[in-house]
Design a protein around this motif. Structure first.
Motif, PDB file in Angstrom:
ATOM      1  N   PHE A 104      27.518 -47.117  54.206  1.00  0.00           N
ATOM      2  CA  PHE A 104      27.666 -46.553  52.864  1.00  0.00           C
ATOM      3  C   PHE A 104      29.122 -46.681  52.448  1.00  0.00           C
ATOM      4  O   PHE A 104      30.024 -46.230  53.166  1.00  0.00           O
ATOM      5  N   LEU A 105      29.342 -47.314  51.299  1.00  0.00           N
ATOM      6  CA  LEU A 105      30.696 -47.562  50.822  1.00  0.00           C
ATOM      7  C   LEU A 105      30.765 -47.312  49.320  1.00  0.00           C
ATOM      8  O   LEU A 105      29.795 -47.564  48.597  1.00  0.00           O
ATOM      9  N   VAL A 106      31.904 -46.821  48.869  1.00  0.00           N
ATOM     10  CA  VAL A 106      32.166 -46.633  47.439  1.00  0.00           C
ATOM     11  C   VAL A 106      33.329 -47.525  47.047  1.00  0.00           C
ATOM     12  O   VAL A 106      34.402 -47.445  47.643  1.00  0.00           O
ATOM     13  N   LEU A 107      33.095 -48.390  46.064  1.00  0.00           N
ATOM     14  CA  LEU A 107      34.152 -49.179  45.453  1.00  0.00           C
ATOM     15  C   LEU A 107      34.313 -48.675  44.027  1.00  0.00           C
ATOM     16  O   LEU A 107      33.413 -48.864  43.195  1.00  0.00           O
ATOM     17  N   ALA A 108      35.414 -47.993  43.770  1.00  0.00           N
ATOM     18  CA  ALA A 108      35.647 -47.398  42.454  1.00  0.00           C
ATOM     19  C   ALA A 108      36.733 -48.163  41.724  1.00  0.00           C
ATOM     20  O   ALA A 108      37.689 -48.645  42.339  1.00  0.00           O
ATOM     21  N   THR A 109      36.599 -48.276  40.415  1.00  0.00           N
ATOM     22  CA  THR A 109      37.613 -48.946  39.603  1.00  0.00           C
ATOM     23  C   THR A 109      38.168 -47.974  38.584  1.00  0.00           C
ATOM     24  O   THR A 109      37.495 -47.027  38.162  1.00  0.00           O
ATOM     25  N   GLN A 110      39.420 -48.211  38.208  1.00  0.00           N
ATOM     26  CA  GLN A 110      39.995 -47.463  37.100  1.00  0.00           C
ATOM     27  C   GLN A 110      41.094 -48.285  36.446  1.00  0.00           C
ATOM     28  O   GLN A 110      41.753 -49.093  37.093  1.00  0.00           O
ATOM     29  N   ASN A 111      41.250 -48.053  35.147  1.00  0.00           N
ATOM     30  CA  ASN A 111      42.254 -48.742  34.353  1.00  0.00           C
ATOM     31  C   ASN A 111      43.513 -47.884  34.329  1.00  0.00           C
ATOM     32  O   ASN A 111      43.479 -46.766  33.802  1.00  0.00           O
ATOM     33  N   PRO A 112      44.622 -48.351  34.888  1.00  0.00           N
ATOM     34  CA  PRO A 112      45.828 -47.522  34.960  1.00  0.00           C
ATOM     35  C   PRO A 112      46.573 -47.407  33.641  1.00  0.00           C
ATOM     36  O   PRO A 112      47.506 -46.597  33.529  1.00  0.00           O
ATOM     37  N   VAL A 113      46.181 -48.195  32.630  1.00  0.00           N
ATOM     38  CA  VAL A 113      46.912 -48.213  31.368  1.00  0.00           C
ATOM     39  C   VAL A 113      46.248 -47.296  30.348  1.00  0.00           C
ATOM     40  O   VAL A 113      46.879 -46.430  29.750  1.00  0.00           O
ATOM     41  N   GLU A 114      44.962 -47.479  30.108  1.00  0.00           N
ATOM     42  CA  GLU A 114      44.241 -46.698  29.116  1.00  0.00           C
ATOM     43  C   GLU A 114      43.899 -45.326  29.676  1.00  0.00           C
ATOM     44  O   GLU A 114      43.041 -45.193  30.547  1.00  0.00           O
ATOM     45  N   GLN A 115      44.579 -44.286  29.207  1.00  0.00           N
ATOM     46  CA  GLN A 115      44.387 -42.937  29.736  1.00  0.00           C
ATOM     47  C   GLN A 115      43.705 -42.003  28.742  1.00  0.00           C
ATOM     48  O   GLN A 115      43.451 -40.845  29.063  1.00  0.00           O
ATOM     49  N   ALA A 116      43.422 -42.472  27.527  1.00  0.00           N
ATOM     50  CA  ALA A 116      42.762 -41.621  26.539  1.00  0.00           C
ATOM     51  C   ALA A 116      41.334 -41.336  26.976  1.00  0.00           C
ATOM     52  O   ALA A 116      40.573 -42.252  27.306  1.00  0.00           O
ATOM     53  N   GLY A 117      40.980 -40.062  27.001  1.00  0.00           N
ATOM     54  CA  GLY A 117      39.621 -39.680  27.390  1.00  0.00           C
ATOM     55  C   GLY A 117      39.334 -39.828  28.865  1.00  0.00           C
ATOM     56  O   GLY A 117      38.182 -39.985  29.254  1.00  0.00           O
ATOM     57  N   THR A 118      40.369 -39.779  29.707  1.00  0.00           N
ATOM     58  CA  THR A 118      40.173 -39.893  31.149  1.00  0.00           C
ATOM     59  C   THR A 118      40.556 -38.601  31.843  1.00  0.00           C
ATOM     60  O   THR A 118      41.242 -37.746  31.285  1.00  0.00           O
ATOM     61  N   TYR A 119      40.110 -38.464  33.093  1.00  0.00           N
ATOM     62  CA  TYR A 119      40.395 -37.287  33.911  1.00  0.00           C
ATOM     63  C   TYR A 119      40.990 -37.779  35.229  1.00  0.00           C
ATOM     64  O   TYR A 119      40.298 -38.455  35.998  1.00  0.00           O
ATOM     65  N   PRO A 120      42.258 -37.496  35.501  1.00  0.00           N
ATOM     66  CA  PRO A 120      42.861 -37.949  36.759  1.00  0.00           C
ATOM     67  C   PRO A 120      42.065 -37.459  37.962  1.00  0.00           C
ATOM     68  O   PRO A 120      41.588 -36.317  37.994  1.00  0.00           O
ATOM     69  N   LEU A 121      41.903 -38.323  38.941  1.00  0.00           N
ATOM     70  CA  LEU A 121      41.159 -37.938  40.132  1.00  0.00           C
ATOM     71  C   LEU A 121      41.915 -36.850  40.894  1.00  0.00           C
ATOM     72  O   LEU A 121      43.134 -36.936  41.055  1.00  0.00           O
ATOM     73  N   PRO A 122      41.230 -35.818  41.356  1.00  0.00           N
ATOM     74  CA  PRO A 122      41.904 -34.769  42.136  1.00  0.00           C
ATOM     75  C   PRO A 122      42.397 -35.311  43.466  1.00  0.00           C
ATOM     76  O   PRO A 122      41.868 -36.292  43.998  1.00  0.00           O
ATOM     77  N   GLU A 123      43.412 -34.640  44.016  1.00  0.00           N
ATOM     78  CA  GLU A 123      44.010 -35.097  45.270  1.00  0.00           C
ATOM     79  C   GLU A 123      42.989 -35.175  46.393  1.00  0.00           C
ATOM     80  O   GLU A 123      43.022 -36.086  47.230  1.00  0.00           O
ATOM     81  N   ALA A 124      42.052 -34.218  46.426  1.00  0.00           N
ATOM     82  CA  ALA A 124      41.054 -34.201  47.495  1.00  0.00           C
ATOM     83  C   ALA A 124      40.180 -35.442  47.464  1.00  0.00           C
ATOM     84  O   ALA A 124      39.783 -35.966  48.513  1.00  0.00           O
ATOM     85  N   GLU A 125      39.886 -35.937  46.260  1.00  0.00           N
ATOM     86  CA  GLU A 125      39.047 -37.134  46.167  1.00  0.00           C
ATOM     87  C   GLU A 125      39.863 -38.394  46.431  1.00  0.00           C
ATOM     88  O   GLU A 125      39.384 -39.323  47.096  1.00  0.00           O
ATOM     89  N   LEU A 126      41.086 -38.434  45.936  1.00  0.00           N
ATOM     90  CA  LEU A 126      41.937 -39.589  46.221  1.00  0.00           C
ATOM     91  C   LEU A 126      42.114 -39.774  47.719  1.00  0.00           C
ATOM     92  O   LEU A 126      42.151 -40.901  48.224  1.00  0.00           O
ATOM     93  N   ASP A 127      42.222 -38.668  48.438  1.00  0.00           N
ATOM     94  CA  ASP A 127      42.438 -38.726  49.875  1.00  0.00           C
ATOM     95  C   ASP A 127      41.242 -39.316  50.608  1.00  0.00           C
ATOM     96  O   ASP A 127      41.374 -39.804  51.734  1.00  0.00           O
ATOM     97  N   ARG A 128      40.061 -39.270  49.981  1.00  0.00           N
ATOM     98  CA  ARG A 128      38.869 -39.837  50.619  1.00  0.00           C
ATOM     99  C   ARG A 128      38.831 -41.352  50.522  1.00  0.00           C
ATOM    100  O   ARG A 128      38.046 -41.992  51.226  1.00  0.00           O
TER     101      ARG A 128
END
Length: 349
Positions: free
Chosen positions: A169-193
């Protein structure tokens, strides 16, 4: 919400107590890994470091956070790896209205032919081998957190019942580092995973030309199936058995501690710019990613150079910066490189 399916033969769970004859040799491991990398390279132009990072994470059993502006092939790369390793894949487009149950599933009321009502669990798209979480930072925090248990424990709890996820089981997540309108920064606990944070770079003129020629051809290149889930698990088993000297593990630990502002040997740059350093998962990821890197490099044991080679993608997303660092636009990679320069391989006596 958009959920798409790429169906192939799901990888079965490995039998407990597999015999030693099932274990790969280092030569077989390297041949299989390079074959997977070459298969994905038929579709992806350039991005060699990203290819190696995703391959390393998949073998290690870690999740990957892919960052880059739109159009660089993040989603295409994830699909190519799933095809090459013949994994069942589901893509989820994260949006602000995506609910946790849209990911994990929910209990629904069903009725049989006789009219008897029954409660049954309807699995969500997370019940697959490879989840492609597209633009993960566009979903609300409660939906992002729905992935935490799945990423760490490979289980999903709905109500009072815990359901196991397929293996691998694997998660490949993507995010756009430039467009931040309407986004929610990932919490530290999830980034650490996330095992690694890989940054896509914009291709050069030659790579852009190759991309146009490849995508405009009448016949599109196909990614051949060169491995499967059980092979990936065998590769993982061998990687975890790579010998790691205490001195090398201690080096990884000192490297992580050098990024903690409260540490005695922290640099002024770290004290000014880092609010929270990497967790113990950072050391674990350095060691495991280093073991995979050692095998890919034809080495039989974990070396200092293997730890250094994976330090940036393993540690960059595990740093929580101060407001002053954000204001000064201090890059996380700059802080990790500072630690790599300061920490000696041999521990001071």
């Amino acid at each position: 919400m958009l959920i798409s399916h790429h169906m192939s033969t799901p990888a079965p769970r490995p039998a407990d107590g597999a015999s030693r004859s099932d274990q790969l040799t280092p030569e077989e491991f390297r041949a299989a890994a390079l074959e997977i990398e070459a298969a994905v390279g038929r579709l992806i132009v350039g991005q060699e470091e990203i290819l190696r990072g995703v391959l390393t994470s998949m073998v290690a059993g870690g999740h990957v956070l892919l960052e880059g502006v739109p159009g660089l092939g993040k989603t295409t790369m994830a699909r190519a790896f799933a095809q090459a390793v013949q994994l069942e894949t589901r893509r989820v487009q994260f949006t602000p209205d995506l609910m946790p149950a849209d990911l994990t599933g929910t209990t629904v009321l069903t009725q049989d032919d006789r009219g008897n009502a029954d409660l049954r669990f309807q699995p969500g798209p997370v019940f697959t081998n490879l989840v492609l979480a597209d633009e993960i930072n566009r979903a609300a925090p409660r939906t992002q957190s729905a992935l935490l248990e799945a990423m760490q424990e490979q289980t999903v709890t709905v109500g009072n019942v815990t359901h196991e996820l397929p293996t691998p089981f694997l998660v490949l997540a993507t995010q756009n580092p430039v467009e931040q309108a309407g986004t929610y920064p990932l919490p530290e606990a999830e980034l650490d995973r996330f095992f690694m944070n890989l940054l896509f770079t914009f291709p050069g003129p030659d790579e852009l030309t190759a991309m146009v020629r490849r995508t405009s051809a009448e016949v599109q290149p196909e990614v051949p199936v060169v491995a499967d889930g059980p092979m990936l698990l065998r590769m993982r088993s061998l990687a975890r058995s790579v010998p790691a000297a205490t001195e090398v593990i201690h080096y990884a630990s000192r490297l992580v501690m050098a990024l903690h502002p409260e540490a005695d040997d922290a640099s002024d740059l770290v004290r000014e710019c880092v609010r929270l350093g990497p967790s113990p998962r950072g050391v674990q990821a350095l060691a495991l990613a280093g073991q995979v890197t050692a095998l890919l490099g034809g080495r039989s044991n974990l070396a200092y150079e293997d730890v250094r080679a994976v330090a940036l993608p393993v540690l960059r997303h595990r740093l929580v910066l101060t407001f002053d660092a954000e204001r000064r636009r201090v890059a996380r990679d700059e802080l990790v490189r500072d630690a790599l320069e300061r920490v000696a391989e041999e521990a001071p006596r």
